[in-house]
Design a protein around this motif. Structure first.
Motif, short mmCIF file in Angstrom:
data_model
loop_
_atom_site.label_atom_id
_atom_site.label_comp_id
_atom_site.label_asym_id
_atom_site.label_seq_id
_atom_site.Cartn_x
_atom_site.Cartn_y
_atom_site.Cartn_z
N VAL A 49 0.84 -1.20 0.00
CA VAL A 49 0.00 0.00 0.00
C VAL A 49 0.87 1.25 0.00
O VAL A 49 0.58 2.23 -0.70
CB VAL A 49 -0.95 -0.02 1.21
CG1 VAL A 49 -1.70 1.31 1.34
CG2 VAL A 49 -1.94 -1.17 1.09
N LEU A 52 2.25 1.76 -3.47
CA LEU A 52 1.19 2.27 -4.34
C LEU A 52 0.93 3.75 -4.05
O LEU A 52 0.75 4.55 -4.97
CB LEU A 52 -0.09 1.46 -4.15
CG LEU A 52 -1.31 1.94 -4.94
CD1 LEU A 52 -1.06 1.82 -6.43
CD2 LEU A 52 -2.55 1.14 -4.54
N SER A 53 0.95 4.10 -2.78
CA SER A 53 0.73 5.49 -2.39
C SER A 53 1.79 6.41 -2.98
O SER A 53 1.50 7.51 -3.44
CB SER A 53 0.72 5.60 -0.86
OG SER A 53 0.58 6.93 -0.45
N VAL A 56 1.04 6.84 -6.64
CA VAL A 56 -0.14 7.69 -6.82
C VAL A 56 0.23 9.16 -6.63
O VAL A 56 -0.20 10.03 -7.39
CB VAL A 56 -1.25 7.27 -5.83
CG1 VAL A 56 -2.33 8.33 -5.73
CG2 VAL A 56 -1.86 5.94 -6.27
N CYS A 72 -5.50 3.74 -7.49
CA CYS A 72 -6.04 3.38 -6.17
C CYS A 72 -7.18 2.38 -6.28
O CYS A 72 -7.25 1.41 -5.52
CB CYS A 72 -6.54 4.63 -5.45
SG CYS A 72 -5.28 5.79 -4.97
N HIS A 88 -4.57 2.82 2.76
CA HIS A 88 -5.15 2.93 1.41
C HIS A 88 -6.31 3.92 1.40
O HIS A 88 -6.47 4.69 0.45
CB HIS A 88 -5.61 1.55 0.94
CG HIS A 88 -5.82 1.47 -0.55
ND1 HIS A 88 -4.82 1.72 -1.46
CD2 HIS A 88 -6.92 1.18 -1.28
CE1 HIS A 88 -5.29 1.58 -2.69
NE2 HIS A 88 -6.57 1.26 -2.61
N THR A 91 -4.90 7.36 1.27
CA THR A 91 -4.40 7.68 -0.07
C THR A 91 -5.54 8.09 -0.99
O THR A 91 -5.45 9.08 -1.73
CB THR A 91 -3.65 6.47 -0.66
OG1 THR A 91 -2.58 6.11 0.21
CG2 THR A 91 -3.10 6.80 -2.03
N ILE A 92 -6.64 7.33 -0.93
CA ILE A 92 -7.78 7.64 -1.80
C ILE A 92 -8.39 8.99 -1.44
O ILE A 92 -8.71 9.80 -2.32
CB ILE A 92 -8.84 6.51 -1.71
CG1 ILE A 92 -8.30 5.26 -2.41
CG2 ILE A 92 -10.16 6.94 -2.34
CD1 ILE A 92 -9.21 4.07 -2.37
N TYR A 127 -15.20 3.11 -0.70
CA TYR A 127 -14.25 3.92 0.06
C TYR A 127 -14.88 5.24 0.52
O TYR A 127 -14.52 5.76 1.58
CB TYR A 127 -12.99 4.17 -0.77
CG TYR A 127 -12.02 3.03 -0.69
CD1 TYR A 127 -11.27 2.80 0.46
CD2 TYR A 127 -11.87 2.14 -1.74
CE1 TYR A 127 -10.39 1.74 0.56
CE2 TYR A 127 -10.98 1.06 -1.66
CZ TYR A 127 -10.25 0.88 -0.51
OH TYR A 127 -9.39 -0.19 -0.41
#
Length: 202
Positions: A49, A52-53, A56, A72, A88, A91-92, A127
């Motif tokens: 995660v 990925l963050s 992003v 995401c 996560h 991040t979103i 989310y």
């Protein structure tokens, strides 16, 4: 005497059906493995995660908001530790807060029109609801100011302005509500129904 009156407690307790008709029904659970209804989800670690963050945020700095949001949503954390799920979600929400209100609808329409776009928007709705349920993740680290005591200089120990955490939480909630409104406009009310009935939880 009727046939109903002839039955006793003993005869009613007997096995009254001698043929298992369930095996004759192709839709019966006897004929397929019910565990396939809930296939195992890949486990995503907190390190994944975080990576990925980082990707992003690079997309956001490059001005690719749609790519950041897609990144995401294409990797929802269904199976992972709570820390990974919270990271996560943060991040979103960071991505959602960075997108201007005027860009919301065109971006959502672009995602919706793409292959698999409907499922991505369903993930976004999950989310959004999770963000509404837990409050603003950005404010979790804020604490209420400690008890103020007067100093010898005559000034008091003033912490953060009262209500700052509430203002931040309200701003985050406002962003989520705006996205919810635009998302329903683009994906329809079915998006809410699919989100509520999906057994996979983010």
């Amino acid at each position: 005497m009727s046939i109903i009156q002839q039955h006793t407690a003993a005869t009613l307790g007997d096995a009254w059906r001698t043929v298992n008709i369930d095996i004759l029904n192709e839709d019966s659970s006897v004929n397929f493995d019910t565990s396939t209804l809930h296939p195992p989800q890949p486990e995503i670690s907190e390190a994944d995660v975080r990576n990925l963050s980082t990707q992003v945020r690079q997309l956001l700095r490059g001005g690719d908001a749609e790519g950041a949001l897609r990144g995401c949503l294409e990797t929802p954390v269904y199976n992972g530790v709570d820390a990974a799920k919270e990271a996560h979600l943060q991040t979103i929400i960071e991505v959602l807060q960075s997108i201007k209100a005027s860009d919301m609808t065109p971006l959502l329409k672009g995602v919706y029109a793409s292959p698999g776009g409907s499922e991505l928007l369903d993930v976004l709705m999950k989310y959004i609801y999770k963000g509404m349920a837990v409050g603003a993740p950005a404010t979790t680290g804020l604490k209420s100011p400690a008890k103020m005591t007067p100093q010898s200089t005559g000034f008091s120990q003033v912490g953060s302005r009262p209500g700052v955490a509430n203002e931040s939480a309200s701003a985050a909630m406002s962003v989520l509500l705006s996205w919810h409104e635009k998302l329903v406009e683009v994906a329809g009310l079915g998006c809410i129904g699919r989100t509520m009935t999906d057994w996979r939880r983010v």
